[in-house]
Design an enzyme around this catalytic site. Structure first.
Site, PDB file in Angstrom:
ATOM      1  N   CYS A  80       0.816  -1.217   0.000  1.00 18.43           N
ATOM      2  CA  CYS A  80       0.000   0.000   0.000  1.00 18.43           C
ATOM      3  C   CYS A  80       0.847   1.264   0.000  1.00 18.43           C
ATOM      4  O   CYS A  80       0.305   2.366  -0.152  1.00 18.43           O
ATOM      5  CB  CYS A  80      -0.939   0.007   1.215  1.00 18.43           C
ATOM      6  N   HIS A  90      -2.238  -5.166   7.193  1.00 18.27           N
ATOM      7  CA  HIS A  90      -2.604  -5.390   5.794  1.00 18.27           C
ATOM      8  C   HIS A  90      -3.384  -6.696   5.679  1.00 18.27           C
ATOM      9  O   HIS A  90      -2.935  -7.741   6.150  1.00 18.27           O
ATOM     10  CB  HIS A  90      -1.358  -5.453   4.916  1.00 18.27           C
ATOM     11  N   CYS A  91      -4.550  -6.631   5.057  1.00 21.54           N
ATOM     12  CA  CYS A  91      -5.373  -7.822   4.842  1.00 21.54           C
ATOM     13  C   CYS A  91      -5.075  -8.377   3.447  1.00 21.54           C
ATOM     14  O   CYS A  91      -5.293  -7.685   2.445  1.00 21.54           O
ATOM     15  CB  CYS A  91      -6.859  -7.493   4.977  1.00 21.54           C
ATOM     16  N   CYS A  94      -8.535  -8.681   1.367  1.00 25.28           N
ATOM     17  CA  CYS A  94      -9.063  -7.404   0.873  1.00 25.28           C
ATOM     18  C   CYS A  94      -8.021  -6.614   0.089  1.00 25.28           C
ATOM     19  O   CYS A  94      -8.368  -5.672  -0.633  1.00 25.28           O
ATOM     20  CB  CYS A  94      -9.570  -6.559   2.044  1.00 25.28           C
ATOM     21  N   CYS A  97      -4.726  -2.072   3.600  1.00 20.39           N
ATOM     22  CA  CYS A  97      -4.422  -1.936   5.015  1.00 20.39           C
ATOM     23  C   CYS A  97      -5.690  -1.487   5.743  1.00 20.39           C
ATOM     24  O   CYS A  97      -6.354  -0.540   5.312  1.00 20.39           O
ATOM     25  CB  CYS A  97      -3.292  -0.927   5.227  1.00 20.39           C
ATOM     26  N   HIS A 104     -10.149 -11.238   9.179  1.00 19.42           N
ATOM     27  CA  HIS A 104     -11.022 -11.293   8.000  1.00 19.42           C
ATOM     28  C   HIS A 104     -12.019 -12.417   8.219  1.00 19.42           C
ATOM     29  O   HIS A 104     -11.642 -13.584   8.373  1.00 19.42           O
ATOM     30  CB  HIS A 104     -10.227 -11.527   6.722  1.00 19.42           C
ATOM     31  N   CYS A 105     -13.293 -12.070   8.227  1.00 14.89           N
ATOM     32  CA  CYS A 105     -14.339 -13.028   8.569  1.00 14.89           C
ATOM     33  C   CYS A 105     -14.971 -13.602   7.303  1.00 14.89           C
ATOM     34  O   CYS A 105     -15.580 -12.863   6.520  1.00 14.89           O
ATOM     35  CB  CYS A 105     -15.412 -12.367   9.429  1.00 14.89           C
ATOM     36  N   CYS A 111     -13.720  -7.729   6.029  1.00 12.47           N
ATOM     37  CA  CYS A 111     -12.658  -7.577   7.008  1.00 12.47           C
ATOM     38  C   CYS A 111     -13.222  -6.858   8.236  1.00 12.47           C
ATOM     39  O   CYS A 111     -13.839  -5.803   8.113  1.00 12.47           O
ATOM     40  CB  CYS A 111     -11.499  -6.784   6.409  1.00 12.47           C
TER      41      CYS A 111
END
Length: 284
Positions: A80, A90-91, A94, A97, A104-105, A111
């Protein structure tokens, strides 16, 4: 009539919180945390690690960033291209950040972070009550089935299926909700529970723990009438979080004036710089 009213109230709250958990997009860091094109070009073209450290330290000098990497470096996301605010991660799903990222569900396909963590907790709570309500209302028919008073074969299947599903989800949600209640009481995220945030004096799992009441207010806000409603009321903007220290002298994130003067950092308005000797974190 009372059963129907309770059922519809729980159903509306269940759907409302689930909707908010799904469609409340995770909040990303503000523009001031993103490095400029000039700094990015200067950083990427620089091959000497020491100079790269100085570049990031200079960029982060006026940002309210106090947590560090495990090696004591500036938390920087090379995907990012930004300096990470405290509790930001950071995901990889997705690909952004997320401020105060919890996890993350997959159940809500979103997220869970600063923007929707309250909604996620309420979703778990109302799902738990919904399952409990279904199990309680079906249980009397299960007793009739057990004693042989329920003779309809199709009704037997429905009763057993509803009771089994409701109890199964209730037990699962009870453990999950209880765990997140414990996290809220300690003011931690799921990621912080597994890996303690690192401060100036090292890792501290209780670095953001302000006490039980203030920890609740961090997530639900000070207006208690909004606590049980899926309405945004969390404190702050997700970029900066108060820490447990009672004074600047006790705060492990704020060094004394002499140390910051040695590092050449201006501390006005709790802006913090990172020492030029810090290592750089590159997360993927």
């Amino acid at each position: 009539v009372a059963y129907l009213v309770i059922f519809h109230i729980l159903f509306v709250l269940f759907v409302w919180t689930y909707w908010k958990s799904i469609f409340t997009l995770p909040v990303q860091p503000g523009k001031k945390y993103h490095i400029s094109y000039t700094d990015q070009e200067r950083y990427e073209n620089e091959e000497r690690p020491e100079v790269q450290k100085q570049i990031l330290a200079e960029i982060a000098r006026k940002l309210p960033v106090y947590t560090r990497t495990e090696s004591g470096g500036i938390r920087f996301c090379d995907r990012c291209q930004l300096i990470k605010p405290d509790r930001c991660h950071h995901c990889s799903v997705c690909a952004v950040c997320v401020l105060k990222m919890d996890h993350h569900c997959p159940w809500v396909n979103n997220c869970i972070g600063f923007s929707n963590y309250k909604f996620f907790l309420l979703f778990l709570a109302y799902s738990l009550l919904y399952c409990l309500y279904i199990a309680a209302t079906v249980f009397k028919y299960f007793i009739k089935y057990w004693t042989g008073e329920l003779t309809n074969g199709r009704s037997k299947f429905h009763v057993l299926f509803l009771l089994f599903v409701a109890v199964m989800f209730f037990v699962s949600l009870l453990f999950l909700f209880g765990y997140h209640c414990w996290l809220v009481s300690r003011n931690r995220s799921t990621l912080e529970a597994f890996s303690a945030p690192v401060f100036q004096n090292g890792p501290d799992k209780n670095g953001f723990n302000l006490g039980f009441v203030k920890n609740l207010q961090q997530v639900f806000g000070e207006e208690k009438k909004l606590w049980l409603l899926p309405i945004a009321s969390s404190q702050g903007d997700g970029h900066f979080f108060p820490m447990r220290s009672l004074s600047e002298a006790q705060n492990p994130l704020l060094a004394n004036e002499e140390q910051w003067e040695d590092d050449g950092v201006d501390e006005e308005q709790h802006d913090s710089g990172e020492a030029s000797s810090l290592a750089i974190e590159r997360e993927t």
